[in-house]
Design an enzyme around this catalytic site. Structure first.
Site, mmCIF file in Angstrom:
data_model
loop_
_atom_site.group_PDB
_atom_site.id
_atom_site.type_symbol
_atom_site.label_atom_id
_atom_site.label_comp_id
_atom_site.label_asym_id
_atom_site.label_seq_id
_atom_site.Cartn_x
_atom_site.Cartn_y
_atom_site.Cartn_z
ATOM 1 N N CYS A 134 14.552 31.790 -0.370
ATOM 2 C CA CYS A 134 14.694 31.858 1.086
ATOM 3 C C CYS A 134 13.408 32.359 1.729
ATOM 4 O O CYS A 134 12.409 31.656 1.731
ATOM 5 C CB CYS A 134 15.902 32.710 1.452
ATOM 6 S SG CYS A 134 16.480 32.463 3.144
ATOM 7 N N HIS A 135 13.376 33.572 2.297
ATOM 8 C CA HIS A 135 12.133 34.130 2.818
ATOM 9 C C HIS A 135 11.351 34.872 1.743
ATOM 10 O O HIS A 135 10.211 35.298 1.999
ATOM 11 C CB HIS A 135 12.417 35.066 3.995
ATOM 12 C CG HIS A 135 12.886 34.363 5.228
ATOM 13 N ND1 HIS A 135 14.226 34.116 5.480
ATOM 14 C CD2 HIS A 135 12.207 33.824 6.279
ATOM 15 C CE1 HIS A 135 14.351 33.473 6.638
ATOM 16 N NE2 HIS A 135 13.146 33.280 7.142
ATOM 17 N N GLU A 165 14.696 27.944 10.400
ATOM 18 C CA GLU A 165 14.294 29.056 11.263
ATOM 19 C C GLU A 165 14.655 28.753 12.706
ATOM 20 O O GLU A 165 15.110 29.633 13.451
ATOM 21 C CB GLU A 165 12.795 29.307 11.121
ATOM 22 C CG GLU A 165 12.366 30.722 11.461
ATOM 23 C CD GLU A 165 12.827 31.748 10.446
ATOM 24 O OE1 GLU A 165 13.866 32.410 10.718
ATOM 25 O OE2 GLU A 165 12.167 31.908 9.408
#
Length: 228
Positions: A134-135, A165
């Protein structure tokens, strides 16, 4: 490096808890809980560390969620999360893999921490696996190897996409767009439709696009370690 049922995996967590002044954030619980389950089932030893140490901030809590409850109520996990070591104090030697857990907090402190990059570099250059979801791939942005090249340069990767996002309404809140920054460092970012499982394996580099990809990314880490 020989991998067995006693393999060790380090889950790295953010210490940043402020989502651009909007609300609190931290590491996304699912993205730690699901890999923890996969690695534990494989017989691995799972350790945790955070950028600053201490109690890492959490995000994404769902009361009554069975996966999260199992993770957060496990006595050993609770003990480890109550006193995570700071990455600066972590010796990467002996870890077969490092798994950078996502959550929006990572966008602030993963790219700027020299020890986030150091641990990944040391694990990778000792023959281990570097993984992120993910991030969490924000950890890869400034991860350079001994020759000065970026780990992601020329590699296929994924991570939270620009479209995702935008879908969560945080394009103007995060300090940068993850997919664009990985591409700027020479990576080919491979995006799937929003919030669908997508795991990309490029040698000993494993990345997952979103929370839906956390368990799959962990399973690929197990497969890569087993295949070497």
């Amino acid at each position: 490096m020989t991998v067995s049922s006693t393999a060790r995996v380090l889950l790295v967590l953010t210490s940043h808890d402020d989502l651009g002044g909007i609300r609190k954030t931290g590491f996304y619980i699912d993205e730690a809980a699901e890999p923890w389950q996969v690695f534990t089932a494989a017989g691995y030893t799972v350790d945790f560390a955070s950028v600053q140490g201490g109690v890492p901030p959490q995000d994404g809590r769902r009361i009554g969620d069975p996966v999260q409850d199992e993770f957060l109520n496990d006595p050993q996990v609770a003990r480890l999360l109550a006193h995570t070591p700071a990455l600066a104090d972590v010796d990467a030697a002996g870890y077969d893999a490092v798994f950078y857990v996502g959550g929006h907090g990572t966008m602030w402190d993963f790219p700027t921490s020299p020890d986030v990059a150091r641990v990944g570099r040391e694990v990778y250059q000792s023959g281990g696996v570097v993984a992120a979801v993910c991030h969490g791939p924000a950890a890869l942005l400034n991860l350079t190897l001994a020759d000065g090249t970026h780990l992601v340069d020329g590699r296929r990767v994924t991570g939270f996409s620009n479209a995702e996002e935008e879908a969560v309404g945080l394009t103007e809140v995060v300090p940068f767009l993850l997919a664009e920054e990985m591409s700027a460092r020479g990576a080919t970012h491979v995006a799937a439709p929003n919030f669908t499982e997508n795991v990309v394996v490029d040698g000993r580099l494993v990345t997952g696009q979103n929370p839906q990809s956390a368990a799959g990314a962990a399973r690929e880490v197990v497969a890569v370690l087993a295949g070497r």
